[in-house]
Every structure is written in C-alpha cells, then in structure tokens.
Design a protein around this motif. Structure first.
Motif, short mmCIF file in Angstrom:
data_model
loop_
_atom_site.label_atom_id
_atom_site.label_comp_id
_atom_site.label_asym_id
_atom_site.label_seq_id
_atom_site.Cartn_x
_atom_site.Cartn_y
_atom_site.Cartn_z
N VAL A 264 -4.17 44.10 66.08
CA VAL A 264 -3.08 43.34 66.69
C VAL A 264 -3.63 42.15 67.47
N GLN A 265 -4.73 42.35 68.19
CA GLN A 265 -5.36 41.24 68.91
C GLN A 265 -5.77 40.14 67.94
N ALA A 266 -6.32 40.53 66.80
CA ALA A 266 -6.74 39.55 65.80
C ALA A 266 -5.54 38.75 65.27
N GLU A 267 -4.40 39.45 65.08
CA GLU A 267 -3.20 38.76 64.60
C GLU A 267 -2.67 37.79 65.65
N TYR A 268 -2.70 38.21 66.91
CA TYR A 268 -2.28 37.34 68.03
C TYR A 268 -3.15 36.08 68.06
N GLU A 269 -4.44 36.27 67.89
CA GLU A 269 -5.36 35.12 67.88
C GLU A 269 -5.10 34.23 66.66
N ARG A 270 -4.74 34.86 65.54
CA ARG A 270 -4.43 34.08 64.33
C ARG A 270 -3.19 33.22 64.54
N TYR A 271 -2.17 33.79 65.18
CA TYR A 271 -0.97 33.01 65.48
C TYR A 271 -1.31 31.82 66.38
N THR A 272 -2.18 32.06 67.36
CA THR A 272 -2.58 30.97 68.26
C THR A 272 -3.35 29.90 67.49
N ASP A 273 -4.23 30.33 66.59
CA ASP A 273 -4.96 29.37 65.75
C ASP A 273 -3.99 28.60 64.84
#
Length: 200
Positions: free
Chosen positions: A156-165
């Motif tokens: 989930v953290q990785a997906e959150y970071e992907r959305y930010t990217d």
C-alpha cells in the motif's frame, strides 16, 4: 470505453472537500470513471515551490479563510474554518483510501474519501488517529481494523508513492487536481471546466 478522470488530492485539503461531492455527481451524470489518487502534498509542494500553510505570508493565510467562507456559503456545505485537528498529516488517511481502492475498487475509495474529508472539516475529528480512521471505515460498512492493518503494508505504501510520482509527472502542484483527456485542472473552482471536458 468510459472517459477517465484522474483525481489527485490530499484527504486533509479543504478545497478537495468542497469539490468532492460535485465531482462524484458530475462523473455519474456523464458516465466518467474517476480514479482517486491520494498523494503526498508535502512532496508535491517541495517539488513545485509550494509552501505549507503555516509558512505562508499572513495576507495569504487571511485570504484563504475568506475564500473558504465564501465557497462554503455559496455551495451550502458546512465547514469549520479552523477545525480542531488541523493542520493534520494526511498520510495515514491516504494509505487507508489506497488500501480500500485496492480491496474494494474506486467507487468505495471515493466514498471513504468523502467521509474522511467531512471528518476533518465538519465533524472535528483527527484523521491522523488510527481508531478514528477505523471508525470512519466502519461507518461506511467496511472492516476498519482489517483495512487499517492492510494500509500499513509495504504494498500500500508503494502504491501511495506511485500515486505521488504520477502526480509529479502530471505537473500537479495543489489539491484537488483533475486530469481529463491529458488536460490538468487545478482546484474545485475549475469543476465547470472539468464538466465540459466530461461532456466532450
């Protein structure tokens, strides 16, 4: 194939709150699929030259309060101008929204997003608090404790970071931000233009 709207926002943003229900209603009217992408506004500000509220000049802070009052009255949406739990980190709430999108889809993620925004700006709740977030999820008929656990996982953290990217790639610099047909629209006061893009 339905038209898509990428919806970048920070769950603690008052402007996202003021536009959220209108966006959801518009998308339904025009059969547009909204992709909710909560993102880290701190990282976006750092990359785009934005300042956290507390660091802005006094005249900017004062005008922000005036505008919030005007829009709240115009839209007839309740809003506490200076809620008890603000400023507040939106990270935990954003990760919960991401977890819900992954487990239950975009529509439920939009529902919980609206509930989280109301919690800050109407109900005087602390969305950085785990029990509060679990309670909001339960109120939306979801298993809050299980989803909160899921929200703390690396995936989930990785997906959150992907959305930010994704937001940075789309040149986002504020919340809310809508992307339709490759065009970016900043702010709930641009929803008239967003609707025109939906209708094309």
């Amino acid at each position: 194939m339905n038209k898509l709207c990428e919806y970048y926002f920070a769950p603690q943003s008052p402007w996202a709150y003021l536009g959220h229900a209108r966006l959801v209603a518009m998308a339904k009217t025009h059969a547009v699929q909204v992709e909710p992408k909560p993102c880290d506004l701190g990282k976006i500000f750092s990359a785009s030259g934005g300042l956290p509220l507390a660091q802005r000049a006094p005249q900017r802070q004062a005008h922000r309060l005036q505008e919030l009052q005007r829009w709240s009255e115009y839209l007839q949406l309740p809003l506490n101008l200076q809620p008890q739990f603000f400023p507040v980190s939106g990270d935990a709430a954003a990760r919960l929204i991401v977890a819900i999108r992954l487990a239950h889809g975009g529509e439920m993620a939009l529902t919980i997003s609206g509930a989280i925004m109301r919690a800050v700006w109407v109900e005087q709740k602390n969305i950085a608090d785990a029990d509060t977030l679990a309670g909001i999820a339960f109120d939306c008929e979801l298993d809050g404790k299980m989803l909160l656990k899921s929200s703390e996982t690396a995936s989930v953290q990785a997906e959150y970071e992907r959305y930010t990217d994704d937001a940075l790639t789309a040149n986002v610099f504020g919340s809310p931000w809508y992307v339709v047909d490759g065009q970016g629209f900043w702010g709930q006061d641009r929803l008239d233009f967003v609707e025109r893009a939906f209708a094309k």
